[in-house]
Design a protein around this motif. Sequence first.
Motif, PDB file in Angstrom:
ATOM      1  N   GLU A  92      57.891  39.223 -26.026  1.00 37.42           N
ATOM      2  CA  GLU A  92      57.136  40.324 -26.621  1.00 37.42           C
ATOM      3  C   GLU A  92      56.534  39.889 -27.957  1.00 37.42           C
ATOM      4  O   GLU A  92      56.878  40.390 -29.018  1.00 37.42           O
ATOM      5  N   THR A  93      55.632  38.922 -27.874  1.00 37.46           N
ATOM      6  CA  THR A  93      54.909  38.480 -29.062  1.00 37.46           C
ATOM      7  C   THR A  93      53.437  38.394 -28.729  1.00 37.46           C
ATOM      8  O   THR A  93      53.051  38.112 -27.598  1.00 37.46           O
ATOM      9  N   ALA A  94      52.633  38.672 -29.736  1.00 37.99           N
ATOM     10  CA  ALA A  94      51.189  38.602 -29.554  1.00 37.99           C
ATOM     11  C   ALA A  94      50.544  38.132 -30.850  1.00 37.99           C
ATOM     12  O   ALA A  94      50.904  38.595 -31.926  1.00 37.99           O
ATOM     13  N   ALA A  95      49.611  37.221 -30.725  1.00 36.35           N
ATOM     14  CA  ALA A  95      48.800  36.765 -31.855  1.00 36.35           C
ATOM     15  C   ALA A  95      47.344  36.961 -31.466  1.00 36.35           C
ATOM     16  O   ALA A  95      46.889  36.423 -30.457  1.00 36.35           O
ATOM     17  N   GLY A  96      46.642  37.787 -32.226  1.00 29.23           N
ATOM     18  CA  GLY A  96      45.248  38.088 -31.920  1.00 29.23           C
ATOM     19  C   GLY A  96      45.110  39.439 -31.237  1.00 29.23           C
ATOM     20  O   GLY A  96      46.042  39.941 -30.601  1.00 29.23           O
ATOM     21  N   ARG A  97      43.930  40.039 -31.383  1.00 24.87           N
ATOM     22  CA  ARG A  97      43.695  41.386 -30.876  1.00 24.87           C
ATOM     23  C   ARG A  97      43.779  41.472 -29.350  1.00 24.87           C
ATOM     24  O   ARG A  97      44.362  42.407 -28.812  1.00 24.87           O
ATOM     25  N   ALA A  98      43.220  40.494 -28.634  1.00 25.13           N
ATOM     26  CA  ALA A  98      43.264  40.543 -27.162  1.00 25.13           C
ATOM     27  C   ALA A  98      44.697  40.440 -26.657  1.00 25.13           C
ATOM     28  O   ALA A  98      45.101  41.188 -25.756  1.00 25.13           O
ATOM     29  N   ALA A  99      45.474  39.528 -27.240  1.00 25.94           N
ATOM     30  CA  ALA A  99      46.875  39.382 -26.828  1.00 25.94           C
ATOM     31  C   ALA A  99      47.676  40.632 -27.175  1.00 25.94           C
ATOM     32  O   ALA A  99      48.537  41.064 -26.409  1.00 25.94           O
ATOM     33  N   LEU A 100      47.394  41.233 -28.336  1.00 24.10           N
ATOM     34  CA  LEU A 100      48.079  42.466 -28.731  1.00 24.10           C
ATOM     35  C   LEU A 100      47.747  43.602 -27.771  1.00 24.10           C
ATOM     36  O   LEU A 100      48.632  44.339 -27.339  1.00 24.10           O
ATOM     37  N   ALA A 101      46.478  43.737 -27.411  1.00 24.56           N
ATOM     38  CA  ALA A 101      46.074  44.790 -26.467  1.00 24.56           C
ATOM     39  C   ALA A 101      46.770  44.598 -25.122  1.00 24.56           C
ATOM     40  O   ALA A 101      47.247  45.568 -24.516  1.00 24.56           O
ATOM     41  N   ALA A 102      46.883  43.355 -24.660  1.00 23.92           N
ATOM     42  CA  ALA A 102      47.550  43.091 -23.385  1.00 23.92           C
ATOM     43  C   ALA A 102      49.040  43.411 -23.469  1.00 23.92           C
ATOM     44  O   ALA A 102      49.592  44.058 -22.568  1.00 23.92           O
ATOM     45  N   LEU A 103      49.692  42.983 -24.548  1.00 19.45           N
ATOM     46  CA  LEU A 103      51.125  43.241 -24.697  1.00 19.45           C
ATOM     47  C   LEU A 103      51.412  44.738 -24.783  1.00 19.45           C
ATOM     48  O   LEU A 103      52.286  45.252 -24.082  1.00 19.45           O
ATOM     49  N   LEU A 104      50.673  45.439 -25.631  1.00 16.68           N
ATOM     50  CA  LEU A 104      50.912  46.878 -25.769  1.00 16.68           C
ATOM     51  C   LEU A 104      50.575  47.619 -24.479  1.00 16.68           C
ATOM     52  O   LEU A 104      51.252  48.578 -24.111  1.00 16.68           O
ATOM     53  N   GLY A 105      49.539  47.176 -23.778  1.00 16.58           N
ATOM     54  CA  GLY A 105      49.218  47.779 -22.479  1.00 16.58           C
ATOM     55  C   GLY A 105      50.386  47.656 -21.513  1.00 16.58           C
ATOM     56  O   GLY A 105      50.724  48.605 -20.804  1.00 16.58           O
TER      57      GLY A 105
END
Length: 146
Positions: free
Chosen positions: A61-74
């Motif tokens: 559950e880690t994300a770096a960058g807006r696209a990765a964050l959107a995918a993780l939160l989705g």
Amino acid sequence: MTGERGVTGGRGMAGGGGLTGGPAQAVHDLGEAFAARDLAAALACFAPGDDIGYAGSELGETAAGRAALAALLGDLFSRLEAYGWEAHDVIVHEHGGRAYVFAEARGRARADAGGDEYFPYRVSGLVEQVGGRWLWRHCQGGEPST
């Protein structure tokens, strides 16, 4: 303002009360977005641009960058339970337009089938003021071991 201050928040669950004002508002706002499973609102809690990040409790559950964050939160918001937290104690280290925020909280998992599970939770990270609002540059939420 530069310095450290402790904030004791209200007892409302994020998504219906709790901490408001100053850098601690970022904890409240992201908690509301999580509780509502509102991806657009959650992404709006982060600073503009791609230099943002998030780390959650679970491995992966880690994300770096807006696209990765959107995918993780989705992915998180599509689970069969919604998460939220009630921050009860917050420490803020504010330095100009940036601050480090550390919040002790009571986490909640609300199952779609009904019923709530509560657990200790912590939210921390770097926030910055953008257009009069405190937004996350990097946020970490996690369950401390007991």
